[in-house]
Design a protein around this motif. Structure first.
Motif, mmCIF file in Angstrom:
data_model
loop_
_atom_site.group_PDB
_atom_site.id
_atom_site.type_symbol
_atom_site.label_atom_id
_atom_site.label_comp_id
_atom_site.label_asym_id
_atom_site.label_seq_id
_atom_site.Cartn_x
_atom_site.Cartn_y
_atom_site.Cartn_z
ATOM 1 N N ASP A 134 -41.898 1.702 27.516
ATOM 2 C CA ASP A 134 -42.730 2.691 28.202
ATOM 3 C C ASP A 134 -42.242 2.910 29.635
ATOM 4 N N SER A 171 -50.692 -5.119 25.641
ATOM 5 C CA SER A 171 -51.591 -5.256 26.793
ATOM 6 C C SER A 171 -51.676 -6.722 27.214
ATOM 7 N N GLN A 181 -47.322 7.847 19.936
ATOM 8 C CA GLN A 181 -48.116 7.373 21.072
ATOM 9 C C GLN A 181 -49.570 7.855 20.954
ATOM 10 N N ARG A 183 -58.814 3.667 20.285
ATOM 11 C CA ARG A 183 -60.179 4.158 20.541
ATOM 12 C C ARG A 183 -61.176 3.618 19.527
ATOM 13 N N ASN A 226 -58.448 22.458 29.025
ATOM 14 C CA ASN A 226 -58.092 21.159 28.454
ATOM 15 C C ASN A 226 -59.285 20.208 28.566
ATOM 16 N N PRO A 227 -59.655 19.547 27.448
ATOM 17 C CA PRO A 227 -60.841 18.680 27.496
ATOM 18 C C PRO A 227 -60.702 17.541 28.516
ATOM 19 N N TYR A 228 -59.456 17.164 28.829
ATOM 20 C CA TYR A 228 -59.268 16.048 29.754
ATOM 21 C C TYR A 228 -59.451 16.463 31.208
ATOM 22 N N THR A 238 -63.080 -0.145 28.677
ATOM 23 C CA THR A 238 -63.595 0.775 27.672
ATOM 24 C C THR A 238 -64.826 1.511 28.158
ATOM 25 N N ARG A 264 -53.710 3.684 37.395
ATOM 26 C CA ARG A 264 -52.499 3.640 36.562
ATOM 27 C C ARG A 264 -52.178 2.189 36.201
ATOM 28 N N ASP A 271 -54.476 0.453 33.560
ATOM 29 C CA ASP A 271 -54.265 0.723 32.134
ATOM 30 C C ASP A 271 -53.663 -0.498 31.447
ATOM 31 N N SER A 272 -54.117 -0.743 30.209
ATOM 32 C CA SER A 272 -53.609 -1.947 29.558
ATOM 33 C C SER A 272 -52.161 -1.792 29.117
ATOM 34 N N THR A 273 -51.712 -0.592 28.806
ATOM 35 C CA THR A 273 -50.269 -0.371 28.630
ATOM 36 C C THR A 273 -49.931 0.973 29.250
ATOM 37 N N LEU A 274 -48.665 1.151 29.589
ATOM 38 C CA LEU A 274 -48.278 2.405 30.230
ATOM 39 C C LEU A 274 -48.326 3.571 29.264
ATOM 40 N N ALA A 275 -48.376 3.285 27.962
ATOM 41 C CA ALA A 275 -48.450 4.377 26.999
ATOM 42 C C ALA A 275 -49.792 5.084 27.118
ATOM 43 N N GLN A 276 -50.801 4.389 27.653
ATOM 44 C CA GLN A 276 -52.099 5.026 27.839
ATOM 45 C C GLN A 276 -52.127 5.751 29.170
ATOM 46 N N SER A 289 -58.181 4.309 26.756
ATOM 47 C CA SER A 289 -57.888 4.859 25.433
ATOM 48 C C SER A 289 -58.504 6.236 25.271
ATOM 49 N N ASP A 290 -59.673 6.464 25.888
ATOM 50 C CA ASP A 290 -60.361 7.739 25.747
ATOM 51 C C ASP A 290 -60.503 8.418 27.107
ATOM 52 N N GLN A 341 -61.200 7.111 29.927
ATOM 53 C CA GLN A 341 -62.393 6.652 30.638
ATOM 54 C C GLN A 341 -62.179 6.669 32.146
#
Lengths: 441, 347
Positions: A95, A272, A411, A419, B106-108, B194, B276, B279-284, B288-289, B291
């Protein structure tokens, strides 16, 4: 290859929240500009790929992520080739490497002379073939397994990357926890329990009923990768049309989300901090293990006893990951970079990388050598990992079709599973979000 | 320089204005013309120009630099935002305001905007109150004052990324130290990554930890310039320490408070490194949602994950406008708060 944990960071993290300034108005304006500059600037451009004056040695860099097992090999090359001196740059995860790669591709400078690319992202690189040097070399025909060579070759028949390792998968398991659950602990008996995904999950249900508090597999994401690598067209049709509403993908999604309720998953995000910590806390009993994952497990589970490696994979075989080396056109020394990339991906060198960190070679010749076949791994109860991975490689029947958007869709799919894992969405809500995410790509 | 003489005698304000700063300019000009030729007149003119324009030349490097590194990206971002512009492929077709429409629909976008404002409120408001209190305490006669003052600045020295990694680990959902500590006292663990509000609190904690001491020092510097006789007078009138703080200290340092409020508004709305790294991983990208995805993270998401600089630039401009609106609102509020206390004091 995938990643260890997310620690060190590059360009993006240097941008903190700015505050001090001399004067109110100026503070306001200049900080606003910073916010806009964030979108406009292209990240740090470190140009350590220079050197190579007429008489001095040419200096080239190779950027890798996770573990490639190249440290000793580079020392060996540097000693034998005073004219071409190689330095390695390592980052923690793919990543990290991916963000760096795209930022610097966009900036047009700053990349290393050789960049390592994770296998699933290779199709996206082929779509950007213009940015990379054509590495086609008739002398190297037949060096790699067919699927590996095909994955690095674009529509015009140019080979853009040299394959490093492949990712045939077996099952890593905790024999001590199996014993606790009254399951067999012997490698072959364990293998007999998980010939299909249904068997694997059924054994898991038995396990979690006996050992409460410990999940069956490490993460929904990792298991999803394992299952997807047996699907012919997981996300895209063979003409690159995105098609995520297909029955195979929906089945994988339904199975994995229902496993969450059954307690089979740790419900942790793969890679993680919590996931890394779970190796030390008896968090789970099994996981899908490509060759390169063996090093990740022994690193994260350092000091934990009872790990073993079974010669089996649910549903037959599967290839997860395995990387490539590419030479960006930005490189000032493409010829030297190509020469070094060809050398380090040669069978002899990849055998040594396998011995160093367990990355299973993707070179035909390397697979036949006794160094690979006779290799055992002490951490995994002296399992004959060389032989097991060779058998697992032979069992691979499906190479999924991976188009240019594969890595991005994967991804989004992983995020959809997270989720559900973390309870922020129901499976249905999360699937809807996944569909809308894919639409944005 | 001739005008030094006048500074001594004349009004300081008059001396500062370039036109009036030479000593009796009329006289000098006349005598110059009378006694020597054009050479001397030229010198006179040079000297006048020097006085009139030098100040601008001296401050110009900042503005020239600002034009290059500030205005140019600002304008360029506006240009990019009306094109279909890929990170790798570069400029595409002109699409007008389509990127802005895409971003707003965009919903985000809404989620990120709400998150940004929520994290900003959760960090800035307690932060400024704590900074004021801390500065008030540091302003009292402490033994080893320098050590205390240096001490509050320590968190600021740590890089935000390091803070992010440490706090990210402390706030781990499953095996984090804070949840384990909650377990020891019998409280249920919190899903820091979460639960939306919990994640905002965790990030605000990082920001506050880093910035409270820094702002406290700025406020302390202002507090030290408040005339001490005001306090003596208030003490004689029977005001206790708290009353002195709210009725004298705070109103007296109002401009500095406004400064701190505005800079922390800008910083708060641009927050990036902390979420940033959380985040638990950089892919997120902010949970996850989403948050805890913020506006700057959305810019990053558009630009570097979706590799669409057009939408990224449009988002940057929308953030720019949001910051202007909120900064103006803050400015008005801070002024209002100043006048209110003044009014109360007059009564």
């Amino acid at each position: 290859m995938e990643a260890l944990s997310h620690l060190t960071q590059e360009a993006l993290v240097n941008r903190s929240t700015p505050r001090p300034a001399r004067h109110v108005a100026l503070a306001a304006v200049s900080a606003l500009v910073l916010s806009l500059g964030l979108a406009a600037c292209g990240g740090d451009a470190d140009s350590d790929s220079d050197g190579g004056s007429a008489d001095g040695p040419v200096e080239i860099t190779i950027a890798t992520f996770n573990e490639f097992g190249y440290e000793d090999l580079i020392t060996e090359w540097n000693a034998a080739n005073p004219d071409i001196q190689v330095t390695q740059k390592k980052v923690g995860t793919w990543d990290d490497a991916k963000e760096n790669l795209y930022t610097k591709l966009a900036a047009g400078s700053g990349l290393s002379d050789i960049e390592a690319i994770e296998g699933d992202a290779m199709p996206a690189m082929l779509a950007e073939s213009d940015a990379f040097v054509d590495l086609t070399d008739p002398e190297l025909d037949g060096r790699w397994l067919d699927f590996k060579a095909a994955a690095a070759t674009n529509a015009d028949g140019q080979m853009i990357g040299y394959g490093t390792d492949a990712g045939p998968e077996g099952i890593c398991y905790r024999s001590d926890l199996f014993k606790k659950a009254g399951l067999p602990t012997d490698r072959d008996e364990v293998a007999a329990l998980m010939g299909t995904w249904d068997d694997y999950f059924a054994t898991g249900e038995e396990f979690v009923s006996k050992v409460p508090g410990t999940a069956w597999y490490d993460s929904t994401g990792g298991t999803a990768q394992a299952m997807l690598n047996q699907v012919e067209n997981p996300f895209e049709q063979s003409d690159n049309t995105v098609d995520v509403e297909n029955p195979e993908l929906e089945a994988v999604y339904a199975t994995l989300t229902s496993n969450v309720e059954k307690g089979l998953s740790t419900q942790l995000t793969q890679w993680s901090d919590d996931w890394t910590a779970s190796f030390q806390k008896d968090g789970f009993a099994t996981m899908a293990c490509p060759g390169w994952m063996l090093g990740v497990v022994s690193g994260n589970a350092d000091g934990v006893e009872g790990w073993d490696f079974a010669n089996v994979f649910p549903g037959g075989g599967g290839n997860w990951g395995g990387s490539f080396l590419v030479v960006p056109k930005q490189s000032e020394h493409p010829d030297e970079a190509k020469e070094f990339a060809a050398w380090i991906t040669a069978p002899e060198q990849q055998v040594k990388a396998f011995q160093a960190i367990g990355a299973f070679p993707s070179q035909v010749e390397a697979l036949q050598t006794p160094e690979v076949l006779d290799m055992t791994n002490e951490f995994f109860n002296n399992a004959p990992v060389g032989q097991i991975l060779s058998d697992r490689a032979a069992a691979i029947t499906v190479q999924p079709y991976k188009g240019p958007k594969y890595s991005d869709i994967l991804q989004a799919f992983q995020a959809a599973l997270v989720r559900v894992d973390d309870g922020s969405n129901t499976p249905e809500e999360s699937w809807e979000t996944f569909l809308s995410d894919v639409e944005q790509l | 320089m001739p005008h030094d003489v006048e500074v001594k005698t004349g009004d300081a304000a008059q001396a500062a204005s370039p036109g009036s700063s030479s000593p009796d300019p009329h006289d000098v000009r006349l005598s110059a013309r009378r006694t020597s030729g054009p050479r001397s007149a030229w010198r006179q003119r040079l000297s006048r120009w020097d006085v009139r324009f030098s100040p601008y030349v001296y401050i110009s490097p900042f503005f020239i630099l600002f034009l290059i590194v500030g205005m140019f990206p600002l304008v360029y971002t506006a240009v990019v935002s009306v094109y279909d512009w890929s990170l790798i492929g570069g400029k595409g077709e002109f699409v007008g305001l389509q990127n802005y429409r895409d971003v707003i629909e965009n919903p985000y976008f809404l989620k990120s905007a709400v998150n940004t404002i929520s994290i900003f409120l959760l960090s800035s408001v307690p932060q400024i109150l704590m900074s004021l209190a801390l500065a008030g305490l540091l302003d009292t006669a402490l033994r080893g004052a320098t050590i205390w003052r240096m001490g509050v600045l320590l968190p600021f020295v740590v890089a935000p990324v390091a803070v992010g990694i440490i706090f990210g680990s402390l706030f781990g959902d499953r095996y984090g130290l804070i949840n384990e500590a909650l377990g020891w006292v019998g409280l249920p663990s919190v899903a820091w990554h979460t639960d939306r509000l919990a994640s905002h609190l965790a990030i605000a904690t990082m920001v506050n930890w880093r910035w409270t001491g820094y702002n406290a020092l700025i406020l302390l510097a202002a507090m030290q310039s408040v005339p001490r006789d005001l306090y003596d007078a208030a003490a004689i009138d029977g005001a206790n320490r708290f009353r002195q703080f709210t009725s004298i200290t705070v109103p007296s340092i109002k401009p500095t408070v406004v400064f701190v409020v505005i800079t922390s508004t800008i910083g708060g709305l641009q927050i990036f490194a902390e979420p940033r790294m959380f985040d638990s991983t950089l892919a997120q990208n902010g949970g996850s949602d989403r948050q805890f995805s913020t506006m700057t993270m959305l810019i990053y998401d558009f630009g570097w994950h979706l590799r669409d600089l057009g939408r990224a630039s449009a988002t940057a401009w929308l953030l720019f406008l949001l910051i202007i609106v909120i900064a103006l609102g803050n400015y008005v509020l801070s002024r209002r708060f100043g006048t209110l206390t003044k009014a109360r004091r007059r009564r």
